[in-house]
Design an enzyme around this catalytic site. Structure first.
Site, PDB file in Angstrom:
ATOM      1  N   HIS A 107      -9.805  -4.139   9.578  1.00  0.00           N
ATOM      2  CA  HIS A 107      -9.691  -3.904   8.130  1.00  0.00           C
ATOM      3  C   HIS A 107     -10.118  -5.131   7.321  1.00  0.00           C
ATOM      4  O   HIS A 107     -10.454  -4.996   6.146  1.00  0.00           O
ATOM      5  CB  HIS A 107      -8.247  -3.588   7.747  1.00  0.00           C
ATOM      6  N   GLY A 157       2.558   2.269  10.930  1.00  0.00           N
ATOM      7  CA  GLY A 157       2.328   1.477  12.125  1.00  0.00           C
ATOM      8  C   GLY A 157       2.199  -0.003  11.805  1.00  0.00           C
ATOM      9  O   GLY A 157       2.849  -0.849  12.419  1.00  0.00           O
ATOM     10  N   GLU A 191       0.861  -1.181   0.000  1.00  0.00           N
ATOM     11  CA  GLU A 191       0.000   0.000   0.000  1.00  0.00           C
ATOM     12  C   GLU A 191       0.906   1.243   0.000  1.00  0.00           C
ATOM     13  O   GLU A 191       1.869   1.283   0.748  1.00  0.00           O
ATOM     14  CB  GLU A 191      -0.899   0.023   1.239  1.00  0.00           C
ATOM     15  N   MET A 232       0.210  -2.953   8.617  1.00  0.00           N
ATOM     16  CA  MET A 232      -0.460  -3.082   7.327  1.00  0.00           C
ATOM     17  C   MET A 232      -1.359  -4.313   7.298  1.00  0.00           C
ATOM     18  O   MET A 232      -0.946  -5.416   7.664  1.00  0.00           O
ATOM     19  CB  MET A 232       0.604  -3.154   6.233  1.00  0.00           C
ATOM     20  N   GLU A 233      -2.579  -4.095   6.804  1.00  0.00           N
ATOM     21  CA  GLU A 233      -3.646  -5.094   6.892  1.00  0.00           C
ATOM     22  C   GLU A 233      -3.668  -6.126   5.770  1.00  0.00           C
ATOM     23  O   GLU A 233      -4.734  -6.666   5.458  1.00  0.00           O
ATOM     24  CB  GLU A 233      -4.993  -4.350   6.917  1.00  0.00           C
ATOM     25  N   ASN A 234      -2.529  -6.475   5.164  1.00  0.00           N
ATOM     26  CA  ASN A 234      -2.503  -7.484   4.087  1.00  0.00           C
ATOM     27  C   ASN A 234      -3.374  -8.685   4.444  1.00  0.00           C
ATOM     28  O   ASN A 234      -3.333  -9.168   5.569  1.00  0.00           O
ATOM     29  CB  ASN A 234      -1.072  -7.969   3.890  1.00  0.00           C
ATOM     30  N   HIS A 281      -7.144  -2.481  14.877  1.00  0.00           N
ATOM     31  CA  HIS A 281      -7.336  -1.718  13.644  1.00  0.00           C
ATOM     32  C   HIS A 281      -7.069  -2.596  12.411  1.00  0.00           C
ATOM     33  O   HIS A 281      -7.900  -2.668  11.500  1.00  0.00           O
ATOM     34  CB  HIS A 281      -6.398  -0.511  13.662  1.00  0.00           C
ATOM     35  N   GLU A 282      -5.929  -3.260  12.416  1.00  0.00           N
ATOM     36  CA  GLU A 282      -5.594  -4.084  11.246  1.00  0.00           C
ATOM     37  C   GLU A 282      -6.556  -5.259  11.111  1.00  0.00           C
ATOM     38  O   GLU A 282      -6.953  -5.625  10.012  1.00  0.00           O
ATOM     39  CB  GLU A 282      -4.147  -4.589  11.315  1.00  0.00           C
ATOM     40  N   GLU A 303     -10.075   3.875   5.993  1.00  0.00           N
ATOM     41  CA  GLU A 303      -9.322   4.325   7.167  1.00  0.00           C
ATOM     42  C   GLU A 303     -10.183   5.045   8.205  1.00  0.00           C
ATOM     43  O   GLU A 303     -10.084   4.783   9.394  1.00  0.00           O
ATOM     44  CB  GLU A 303      -8.132   5.194   6.740  1.00  0.00           C
TER      45      GLU A 303
HETATM   46  N1  PHE Z   1      -3.223   0.827   5.775  1.00  0.00           N
HETATM   47  C1  PHE Z   1      -2.409   0.903   6.943  1.00  0.00           C
HETATM   48  C2  PHE Z   1      -3.360   1.096   8.110  1.00  0.00           C
HETATM   49  O1  PHE Z   1      -3.910   2.089   8.343  1.00  0.00           O
HETATM   50  C3  PHE Z   1      -1.427   2.005   6.968  1.00  0.00           C
HETATM   51  C4  PHE Z   1      -0.358   1.926   5.941  1.00  0.00           C
HETATM   52  C5  PHE Z   1      -0.434   2.694   4.813  1.00  0.00           C
HETATM   53  C6  PHE Z   1       0.721   1.109   6.118  1.00  0.00           C
HETATM   54  C7  PHE Z   1       0.551   2.650   3.843  1.00  0.00           C
HETATM   55  C8  PHE Z   1       1.714   1.066   5.192  1.00  0.00           C
HETATM   56  C9  PHE Z   1       1.636   1.836   4.057  1.00  0.00           C
HETATM   57  O2  PHE Z   1      -3.660   0.257   8.804  1.00  0.00           O
HETATM   58 ZN    ZN Z   2      -5.877   1.517   8.525  1.00  0.00          ZN
END
Ligand code: PHE
Ligand code: ZN
Length: 896
Positions: A324, A284, A144, A286-288, A320-321, A343
């Site tokens: 998502h 912080g 992302e 990432m929600e992969n 949070h993750e 977000e």
């Molecule tokens: N999408 C992630 C989050 O809010 C934040 C993020 C954005 C991490 C871009 C890495 C790169 O949970």
């Molecule tokens: Zn997020």
């Protein structure tokens, strides 16, 4: 950017780097230009042959035309070496395709085809931490927003969703763990000490949710049974020496999974959920899909290494993750202008989760403080943008407080307007209707409208209008008719590109309090009966007049309860009324807010006195009101601690026409010192009463917070006895919260005790980077003279590295954001240090460099000399050859 210039071993040239395009002024991308993709990718087969210097990525894309027959296929790629390209198994020659800059174009393709590519990338040389890179000797990815194009040629946009199958091959001894999204379908050994794993993710997803991890990691395992009986394998992967710091993260994950089922009916959908902690990470976490990658700061915790605030932050980022998975992954964004769709909604959900785990009012207070100190300034400066921006040069610059925190406030207002049940109905409809789709914030609001038969057309303006609205309220009481007239006017200053602001739909939650602090039943003109308690007034026009009936005496209004909208509110309260609300408001948030407004008035008086060279005096009524809160044993400790925390220097700066960092600092320090001295006995008594709290529950955390706050006030008074107390507090601390509380308190007391404690801390923790960051941060924010040399010293400490984002944030970020007196030193030295660092960083990691530039963006708020110094720094940045588009966008926007 870490522009990796590969040799051209293959028959194609590497993609021209973004930097090289920079010299011709980077172009903006506009929401109004959105067009659906002309091709779809049904499935993706990837094979990674991992090597730090030259990783080979073979991809096979099944493509289907989604538009007119003439439309060429245009794939995105960045810093890639193209080794082979085949169409339906026919090798293509350079004349068959067109490779220019960051686009690979193929003309005259059949309706449906298979494209196979082999690309080369160099993960070890990737310092931008986007795409595939190496951290701590392990491979990981960050895709992302547009990092996937640094891995292979692709339609790298969120509205192209595909099913991924990923094969990973690597040396077995160096990389025993091979992970990607979804479920493991195959694995085994290969010749020459290598091995492989195959992962399949059945859920179609956009490329930004792709992840791969390979390395020497161990995992903490546990499980979760969903409400329909699905057994989910939970795994947290870390480096071996961190295995004893995963318990809290695991418990937080299980709590989040249960909460999302109970609160929003959302269940997990795969058989495995993995979290990997990495030390080098721009954000912080990432929600992969099924494979979250986390900054280790938001995973690793033990009571002796992490503070209570760290524990709470970890819990909320894990949540949070996890959240998502529905708000972001199952339903994703059509384009990056819709970023707040996932977000804002997900921040709202994690805020609600945290509120349910602890004291709701305390959580709300902290969220509002964060919004006011970080988002309001953004919304009032040159980087101001709507929750749904209209244009950007570099999307990475739009992961902002506005998109995240104001976006969450917008969702919260919808809940306030529809009620909790109505909101839940709307959310259910949204997830039902759009499961598996890439949609817009409009689709979200539409679902809320449809599920509740409500018209939110005016409300939609919150997504498109930048700036913080101002509410000016006044009240008049008429004893003759026993009525109270509340007049509320809304306005909003112009922001760049939006000279004229339209009125917004604003929920104003309020009550009227009688002389004894009881809520007066409310009946508006034209209504038959009064309603007990508070109510939500809806503002939609520039001005509203509300006439309340049967109000026999002058009430004190309690307005914007729970901070029901992200606005600035002005009401001409007297000091006596503020003291009354501080003691009696039935809304916890507004009780706190009255104290803040009272403190603000007092501090503004002190700032003026400093500027006029007059002696500073402690306001007796304020000290009394403050002392009463301290003595109020009925209140929860955490709430008392919030009430006794004075508005920060940044918030005070926002309230001034011309920011005077020195006067602000002196005034605030004086008030802390004077309160510490005047109420010393009480602070000491509360300190004793709260010391030694055990455990990690919200009650124990609240007591530690209050205890450490008392210690800080005692030390601010400068008494030798207080310094001795802090020394003992440090020496006997059995947890990081108390250790840091003591260090923070000692920061105000130059001398041996302070130096010894800091030295001890460094010796104890120099090998634990996350803990050392706390030591870095403390000294970077130290307002004592000599800050610049101190910060330079920290930068040459062996534990510091400009390549690691956490270190940069701890030292440079803290200096620029939390040490205003020295960052804004009159001789420009602070600005200069940050500018030099920005330019050094930009060549390595543009995202982090761009974030640091924002500290210079509000130069117009200062006196002439500082304006000049900051402006010259920004000009020096913009003129720097080979600047990234990230830094260019922030610096150039700040200047014009
Ligand atoms: N999408 C992630 C989050 O809010 C934040 C993020 C954005 C991490 C871009 C890495 C790169 O949970
Ligand atoms: Zn997020």
């Amino acid at each position: 950017n870490a522009i990796v210039h590969h040799g051209s071993q293959a028959h194609a040239q590497p993609g021209c780097s973004r930097k090289m395009m920079k010299e011709t002024a980077p172009a903006a991308i506009h929401l109004k230009d959105y067009a659906p993709p002309r091709w779809r990718i049904l499935s993706v087969d990837l094979c990674f042959v991992l090597d730090p210097e030259d990783t080979r990525v073979r991809s096979r894309l099944t493509l289907v035309r989604n538009g007119q027959a003439e439309a060429p296929l245009q794939l995105n790629g960045q810093d890639l070496v193209l080794h082979h390209i085949r169409l339906d198994d026919r090798p293509l020659q350079p004349g068959d395709y067109h490779l220019e800059g960051e686009t690979l174009t193929l003309h005259d393709l059949p309706e449906r085809c298979e494209l196979s590519l082999e690309t080369g990338i160099a993960p070890a040389a990737n310092t931008a931490l986007e795409g595939l890179y190496v951290s701590g000797g392990n491979f990981c990815t960050q895709c992302e927003a547009e990092g996937f194009r640094r891995i292979t040629w692709f339609l790298d946009r969120p509205d192209v969703m595909a099913v991924y199958t990923v094969r990973i091959e690597a040396d077995k001894a160096r990389y025993p763990v091979l992970l990607s999204n979804g479920n493991l379908t195959d694995s085994g050994d290969l010749p020459e000490g290598r091995h492989f794993a195959v992962w399949h993710d059945p859920f179609p997803k956009p490329s930004y949710l792709f992840a791969l991890v390979a390395g020497d990691l161990v995992c903490r395992r546990d499980g979760f049974t969903t409400r329909t009986g699905r057994e989910v394998d939970l795994r947290i992967y870390v480096q071996r020496h961190n295995l004893d710091k995963c318990d809290h993260a695991m418990r937080s994950l299980q709590a989040s999974m249960g909460w999302d089922e109970d609160t929003f009916g959302r269940e997990y959908d795969l058989d495995i959920y993995m979290i990997v902690a990495v030390d080098d990470f721009n954000m912080g976490a990432m929600e992969n899909k099924g494979l979250n990658v986390f900054n280790s700061k938001y995973v690793l915790a033990r009571p002796d290494t992490a503070t209570d605030d760290d524990f709470v932050a970890i819990e909320s980022v894990i949540a949070h993750e996890y959240f998502h998975n529905w708000s972001g992954n199952r339903v994703t964004c059509r384009d990056w202008f819709q970023l707040s769709l996932k977000e804002g909604l997900t921040v709202f959900r994690d805020q609600e989760f945290t509120a349910d785990q602890s004291l709701r009012a305390v959580k709300r207070i902290q969220d509002v403080q964060r919004l006011r100190t970080l988002q309001f300034p953004e919304d009032a400066g040159p980087m101001a943008h709507p929750v749904r921006p209209q244009s950007y040069i570099e999307i990475n610059n739009f992961y902002t407080m506005t998109v995240y925190e104001k976006g969450a406030e917008v969702v919260r207002m919808i809940q306030t307007l529809l009620g909790r049940e109505g909101f839940r109905r709307g959310l259910d409809l949204y997830f039902d209707r759009h499961d598996g789709q890439a949609v817009t914030t409009d689709d979200f609001v539409k679902a809320m409208e449809d599920a509740n038969a409500r018209d939110l057309s005016r409300f939609r303006r919150w997504y498109d209008q930048a700036g913080t609205p101002l509410l000016e309220a006044t009240g008049t009481h008429d004893p003759e008719t026993a009525t109270y007239r509340l007049t509320v006017r809304q306005s909003c200053l112009p922001t760049k590109g939006q000279p004229e602001k339209l009125p917004l739909h604003i929920p104003l939650v309020m009550a009227l309090l009688d002389a004894r602090g009881r809520e007066i039943p409310l009946r508006l003109e034209g209504e038959d009966s009064a309603v007990a308690g508070e109510r939500t007034l809806e503002l939609t026009a520039p001005t509203h007049v509300f006439v309340f009936q049967d109000v026999p005496e002058l009430p004190v209004p309690s307005l914007l309860r729970g901070f029901s909208a992200p606005v600035n509110l002005r009401f001409p309260y007297t000091d006596a009324q503020l003291a009354f609300l501080m003691a009696h408001d039935t809304d916890d948030f507004n009780r706190w807010e009255a104290g803040q407004q009272f403190a603000l008035k007092v501090l503004q008086g002190l700032i003026e006195a400093v500027q006029a060279g007059q002696p500073l005096m402690l306001d007796a009524r304020f000290a009394q009101a403050f002392g009463q809160v301290l003595a109020n044993g009925a209140l929860d400790a955490a709430l008392v601690a919030e009430a006794l925390t004075l508005p920060g220097e940044g918030y005070l700066a926002e309230q001034m026409a011309v920011v005077d960092v020195d006067a602000i600092h002196q005034a605030r320090q004086f008030l802390r010192q004077a309160l510490g001295a005047a109420l010393g006995d009480r602070f000491r008594a509360v300190y004793e009463a709260t010391a030694g709290a055990q455990g990690m529950d919200a009650t124990a955390m609240g007591r530690r917070r209050l205890c450490n706050l008392c210690l800080a006030y005692l030390c601010a008074s400068g008494e030798a006895e207080a310094v001795a107390l802090a020394r003992t507090h440090y020496g006997s601390a059995d947890n990081m919260t108390d250790a840091m509380g003591a260090l923070r308190a000692l920061l105000d007391c130059p001398g041996e005790a302070r130096d010894q404690a800091l030295a001890h801390f460094e010796a104890r923790w120099r090998d634990d980077p996350l803990v050392l960051d706390k030591w870095f941060g403390l000294q970077a924010m130290d307002a004592a003279p000599g800050a610049l040399d101190r910060v330079r010293g920290l930068m040459s400490h062996p534990g510091f590295s400009i390549r690691n984002p956490n270190r940069v944030r701890a030292v440079l970020g803290t200096f620029a954001m939390a040490n205003p007196v020295h960052f804004h030193a009159l001789d420009g030295s602070g600005h200069g240090l940050i500018t030099d660092s920005v330019l050094e960083l930009d060549a390595l990691n543009p995202q982090i460099a761009a974030r640091l530039v924002t500290s210079l963006s509000r130069w117009r708020r200062f006196d002439e000399e500082r304006q000049g110094s900051m402006r010259r720094c920004l000009e020096r940045i913009v003129a720097h050859p080979g600047l990234s588009r990230d830094v260019y966008e922030v610096a150039s926007r700040s200047l014009d």
